[in-house]
Design a protein around this motif. Structure first.
Motif, short mmCIF file in Angstrom:
data_model
loop_
_atom_site.label_atom_id
_atom_site.label_comp_id
_atom_site.label_asym_id
_atom_site.label_seq_id
_atom_site.Cartn_x
_atom_site.Cartn_y
_atom_site.Cartn_z
N SER A 1 35.52 60.18 87.99
CA SER A 1 36.23 61.24 87.27
C SER A 1 37.14 60.67 86.19
N VAL A 2 37.76 59.53 86.46
CA VAL A 2 38.61 58.88 85.45
C VAL A 2 37.74 58.36 84.30
N LEU A 3 36.57 57.81 84.64
CA LEU A 3 35.67 57.31 83.61
C LEU A 3 35.16 58.43 82.72
N ALA A 4 34.88 59.59 83.31
CA ALA A 4 34.44 60.74 82.51
C ALA A 4 35.52 61.14 81.51
N GLU A 5 36.77 61.09 81.93
CA GLU A 5 37.89 61.41 81.03
C GLU A 5 38.01 60.34 79.94
N ILE A 6 37.80 59.09 80.30
CA ILE A 6 37.85 58.00 79.31
C ILE A 6 36.79 58.23 78.24
N TYR A 7 35.58 58.55 78.66
CA TYR A 7 34.50 58.77 77.69
C TYR A 7 34.84 59.94 76.77
N ARG A 8 35.33 61.03 77.35
CA ARG A 8 35.68 62.21 76.55
C ARG A 8 36.75 61.87 75.52
#
Length: 104
Positions: free
Chosen positions: A80-87
């Motif tokens: 979930s943190v990685l998804a936010e990083i990508y966004r």
């Protein structure tokens, strides 16, 4: 760019740097020094205003053997943190291309 646009970009940048630090820490706790190191190197570049850090960061998320393969976005911990990083990285890269530079 308007003052509110600059402020929003600065907020996204701060959020990205914080999320990168969080993800680095979690990955190191899991013993994944490869991906933690990748994120750390890009965090340093981005913090210095180097847009290549954003481009390189986004590369971690594509193709076979990507960070997504190890930590899917629906993983409640790291994913979930990685998804936010990508966004955030994608938005900041778009901001950079539209206005030039990562800093206000």
């Amino acid at each position: 760019m308007t003052r509110s646009g600059i402020s929003a970009r600065q907020e996204r940048l701060a959020a990205l740097l914080a999320a990168l630090t969080e993800a680095e820490d979690r990955l190191r706790q899991l013993g994944d020094d490869h991906w933690a190191g990748w994120l750390e190197r890009d965090r340093v570049r981005v913090a210095q205003g180097d847009a290549f850090g954003l481009e390189h960061l986004k590369q971690a998320f594509g193709g076979m053997g990507s960070i997504n393969d190890s930590y899917p976005h629906d993983d409640g911990d790291v994913g979930s943190v990685l998804a936010e990083i990508y966004r955030l990285a994608a938005q900041l890269l778009a901001d950079h291309e539209a206005a030039g530079g990562l800093e206000a």
